[in-house]
Design an enzyme around this catalytic site. Structure first.
Site, PDB file in Angstrom:
ATOM      1  CD  GLU A  67     -12.735   3.862  -7.732  1.00 38.60           C
ATOM      2  OE1 GLU A  67     -13.515   4.817  -7.912  1.00 38.60           O
ATOM      3  OE2 GLU A  67     -12.130   3.662  -6.630  1.00 38.60           O
ATOM      4  CG  PHE A 129     -13.473  18.235  -9.738  1.00 39.71           C
ATOM      5  CD1 PHE A 129     -12.964  18.247  -8.445  1.00 39.71           C
ATOM      6  CD2 PHE A 129     -14.511  17.371 -10.032  1.00 39.71           C
ATOM      7  CE1 PHE A 129     -13.485  17.414  -7.469  1.00 39.71           C
ATOM      8  CE2 PHE A 129     -15.049  16.540  -9.056  1.00 39.71           C
ATOM      9  CZ  PHE A 129     -14.532  16.564  -7.766  1.00 39.71           C
ATOM     10  CE  LYS A 179     -19.818  14.193 -18.013  1.00 40.89           C
ATOM     11  NZ  LYS A 179     -20.051  14.798 -16.681  1.00 40.89           N
ATOM     12  CG  MET A 492       6.432 -13.608   3.790  1.00 44.05           C
ATOM     13  SD  MET A 492       6.990 -15.319   4.011  1.00 44.05           S
ATOM     14  CE  MET A 492       5.829 -16.182   2.962  1.00 44.05           C
TER      15      MET A 492
END
Length: 577
Positions: A67, A129, A179, A492
Site C-alpha cells: 500500500e 478484526f 463496509k 548520506m
C-alpha cells in the site's frame, strides 16, 4: 437494476439510480475523471473491488505490491500530470500502510485522494478484526479527512475530497468508508463540489501588495529570486520566466521547484539549500531584495534562521497564508495564485538588467566548478561517480527525461546535475525525505505520461525499501528505466558519519544482493556497470529500450556530496570540501 456501463460523464452526473455505496464510489471516481488508481484489496474494501471489476473498461486499477507503493505511485502520477492521484486500501494495516505516502504528499503539496475501507459501523470502537482509527491517525498528515458510515453520504464526501485535494495549495485527502455503507443501496446522483463553506483556497491578490513588491524590485541593486514548487503547481512557469527576463534578476530554485525554468536559462543560477550551489547560497546573505515565490523557507533552504538574509528586504509570494511569516519575517507578503500574482507583477516591473550582480554569481560558479563540479562530472580517479552517470543520462535523454529520485546522496546529485528542459521533470520526496519513494513514484509518473522518458535514480538502500514494486512493473508492463547507484552504503548517513562522527560507520554499510538477477526474475532486462568504459553504452542501451530496464552502476563507496551547509549552520558557512 444496476447499470454496469456509463456512456459518458455527463450522463453519470445527471442520472439518478438506485445502486450500492460501492458502485457509487466507482461512479464518483469516473465522474471526477479518474482513469487510473493504485491500490491493494482486502476484506473491508472488497465490495468496491467487485465494482471496479465491472467497470474495468473505464477505470484502470493497478495492483501494487504494497500500500505504501500505491500511495507513492499515486504521487508520481499526480506530480507529472497535475491531476489528483488516487490510492485505495482496506482497513487496518492496509490503511496504515498508506500513511507514509500521505504524509509525504502533505508536506510536498501533492493532490491525493485516498479511499480506505472500514469495518461495519456497528463494530467501530470494538477492536474488531482489522479495525484501526485511520481518521484519527491520518488527521495530522491530511488536508482533510472524513469517515462515511451511510451510503447516501458517499457522493458528497468524494466530491468534497477531490475539490479540497486539488484546490488552492494541493494536498492529500482521506475518505474512510465503512463496509455497511459500501453494501447499502440508495438513490445515487453525483454533483461535483465547487466550494466549501469557510474554505477559501485562493486568496485574492492585493494590487497594493503587488505595487509594494514592484517598487522594491525596481529600486533593487542586487535582487535575487528563489522559487519553489508553487510555481509549478500554479502553472506559472511562463509568468516566472517573463518576470525574471524583464527585470534581469538572477533566480535560484528549491529542490521541488526544479524544472520550472530550463537548467540552461542564463538567469537560472542553480539550487539553494544544504547541497545546493555555492553562489545562490552565499549571495542569499548579500542580496538587497530577496523575492521568494511559491516556497516555504524550509530549514534545508535557510540554514540558521537568525543568520538568513538579514540584510535583505524580503518579498514572499504564496497561496497559503499560513506560510507567511511562519519561518522568516517578510517585508511584503503577496498572497494569491502564483500565475495571477506574477502576471500582475510583470505589468508593474521596469525593464532592467543586473549584469555586474549576475557576474558575481558566475564568478562563484567558476570556483564551485573547479573545486567540485569538474571532479563530479569528469573525474580523474578510477572509480565511477554518481555525477558522471547523470551526465551520461543527460546526453542520451537530451535533458527531456523526467527524473524520479529517491532520497540520499544520489538525490542531491540528480537535482544538481540533471538537465531539466521540461517542467514537471524533477519528481522526488522533498519535505519528508522518504526512502523507497522513487520506484513506485516512477511507475505512477510513467503511467501518467507514457510518451515521456521516465528515469528513476535510486540508491541501493532506498531501492530495497520498495523493491517489491518490480512486480507491479512486471505485471503492468510499465517501461520505466531504473538506475541504482550502488555504493554499498546508506550514503548520506555515511557522509555525516565521516564528517561529524570520526568515521564511525554505525549500521550504514550494506551487503547487497545480485540486483540484476532480481530484475531478471521479473523479466526486466538488466545490466551491471563497474568500469567507466562500460557506462556510455549501457546508458545508451537503457534509454533506447522500449521496455523497462534496470541499470546498476557501482560507484565510489566513500564519495561525498558537496557543496554542503552543515546542520545548524548559516548559508554563508557553505563548504566546498
Amino acid at each position: 437494476m444496476k447499470t454496469q456501463t456509463i456512456n459518458n460523464k455527463q450522463e453519470l452526473a445527471e442520472e439518478t439510480q438506485r445502486i450500492t455505496g460501492s458502485e457509487a464510489i466507482v461512479r464518483s471516481l469516473i465522474a471526477e475523471g479518474v482513469d487510473i488508481l493504485y491500490g491493494y484489496p482486502g476484506g473491508a474494501i472488497m465490495p468496491v473491488y467487485d465494482e471496479l471489476y465491472k467497470f474495468q473498461d473505464q477505470i484502470h486499477h493497478v495492483l501494487t505490491r504494497h500500500e505504501q507503493g500505491a500511495a507513492h505511485a499515486a504521487q508520481g502520477y499526480a506530480r507529472i500530470s497535475g491531476k489528483v492521484g488516487v490510492a485505495m486500501a482496506t482497513s487496518g494495516p492496509g490503511a496504515t500502510n498508506l500513511i507514509t505516502g500521505i504524509a509525504d504528499a502533505q508536506i510536498d503539496s501533492t493532490p491525493l485522494v485516498c479511499i480506505t475501507g472500514q469495518v461495519f459501523s456497528h463494530l467501530l470502537g470494538s477492536d474488531a478484526f482489522q479495525e484501526t482509527d485511520i481518521v484519527g491517525i491520518s488527521t495530522p498528515v491530511t488536508k482533510w479527512n472524513c469517515q462515511v458510515t451511510a451510503a447516501e453520504d458517499i457522493p458528497d464526501a468524494i466530491a468534497k475530497a477531490f475539490y479540497i485535494a486539488r484546490s488552492g495549495r494541493p494536498g492529500p485527502v482521506l475518505v474512510d468508508i465503512t463496509k455497511d455503507a459500501q453494501v447499502t443501496e440508495f438513490d445515487f446522483k453525483y454533483k461535483k463540489c465547487k466550494g466549501v463553506r469557510s474554505y477559501n483556497p485562493v486568496p485574492k491578490t492585493s494590487q497594493e501588495a503587488i505595487n509594494a513588491a514592484a517598487e522594491l524590485i525596481n529600486n533593487a541593486k542586487k535582487p535575487m529570486i528563489v522559487w519553489g514548487q508553487g510555481v509549478i503547481l500554479g502553472q506559472a512557469e511562463d509568468e516566472l520566466k517573463a518576470v525574471i527576463e524583464k527585470a534581469g534578476i538572477p533566480a535560484a530554485w528549491t529542490i521541488l521547484g526544479a524544472s520550472a525554468i530550463p537548467t540552461s536559462h542564463p538567469l537560472n543560477i542553480g539550487m539553494v539549500g544544504m547541497h545546493g550551489n555555492y553562489a545562490p547560497n552565499l549571495k542569499t546573505n548579500e542580496c538587497d531584495v530577496l523575492i521568494a515565490i511559491g516556497m516555504r523557507f524550509d530549514d534545508r533552504v535557510t540554514g540558521r534562521l537568525d543568520a538568513y538574509a538579514k540584510q535583505a528586504k524580503i518579498i514572499h509570494f504564496d497561496i497559503d497564508p499560513a506560510e507567511i511569516n511562519k519561518n522568516v519575517k517578510v517585508d511584503v507578503p503577496v498572497l494569491g495564485d502564483s500565475k495571477e500574482s506574477l502576471g500582475m507583477l510583470l505589468e508593474a516591473l521596469n525593464q532592467n538588467s543586473h549584469e555586474a550582480w549576475l557576474q558575481e554569481f558566475k564568478d562563484l560558479y567558476a570556483i564551485e566548478f573547479e573545486k567540485v563540479i569538474k571532479d563530479d562530472l569528469t573525474p580523474a580517479k578510477e572509480g565511477l561517480t554518481m555525477g558522471e552517470v547523470l551526465k551520461q543520462i543527460n546526453i542520451e535523454s537530451k535533458g527531456n527525461a523526467a527524473i524520479v529520485s529517491d532520497v540520499g546522496q544520489h538525490q542531491m546529485i540528480a537535482c544538481r546535475y540533471a538537465d531539466f528542459n521540461v517542467t514537471k521533470s524533477n519528481i522526488t520526496s522533498g519535505g519528508l525525505g522518504t526512502m523507497g519513494f522513487a520506484l513506485p513514484a516512477a511507475i505512477g509518473a510513467k503511467m501518467a505520461a507514457p510518451n515521456r522518458e521516465v528515469v528513476a535514480i535510486i540508491g541501493d538502500g532506498g531501492y530495497q525499501m520498495n523493491i517489491q514494486e518490480l512486480g507491479t512493473i512486471f505485471q503492468q508492463k510499465v517501461p520505466v528505466k531504473i538506475v541504482v547507484l550502488n555504493n554499498e552504503f546508506l550514503g548520506m548517513v555515511r557522509q555525516w558519519q565521516q564528517l561529524f562522527f570520526d568515521k564511525r560507520y554505525a549500521s550504514t554499510e550494506m551487503t547487497n544482493p545480485d540486483f540484476v538477477t532480481i530484475a531478471k526474475g521479473y523479466s526486466i532486462e538488466g545490466k551491471r556497470v563497474t568500469k567507466r568504459e562500460e557506462l556510455a553504452d549501457a546508458v545508451k542501451e537503457m534509454i533506447a529500450s522500449k521496455e523497462s530496464y534496470f541499470l546498476e552502476v557501482c560507484v565510489e563507496k566513500e564519495d561525498n556530496v558537496f557543496p554542503m551547509i552543515p546542520s545548524g549552520a548559516s548559508v554563508s558557512d557553505i563548504r566546498l570540501s
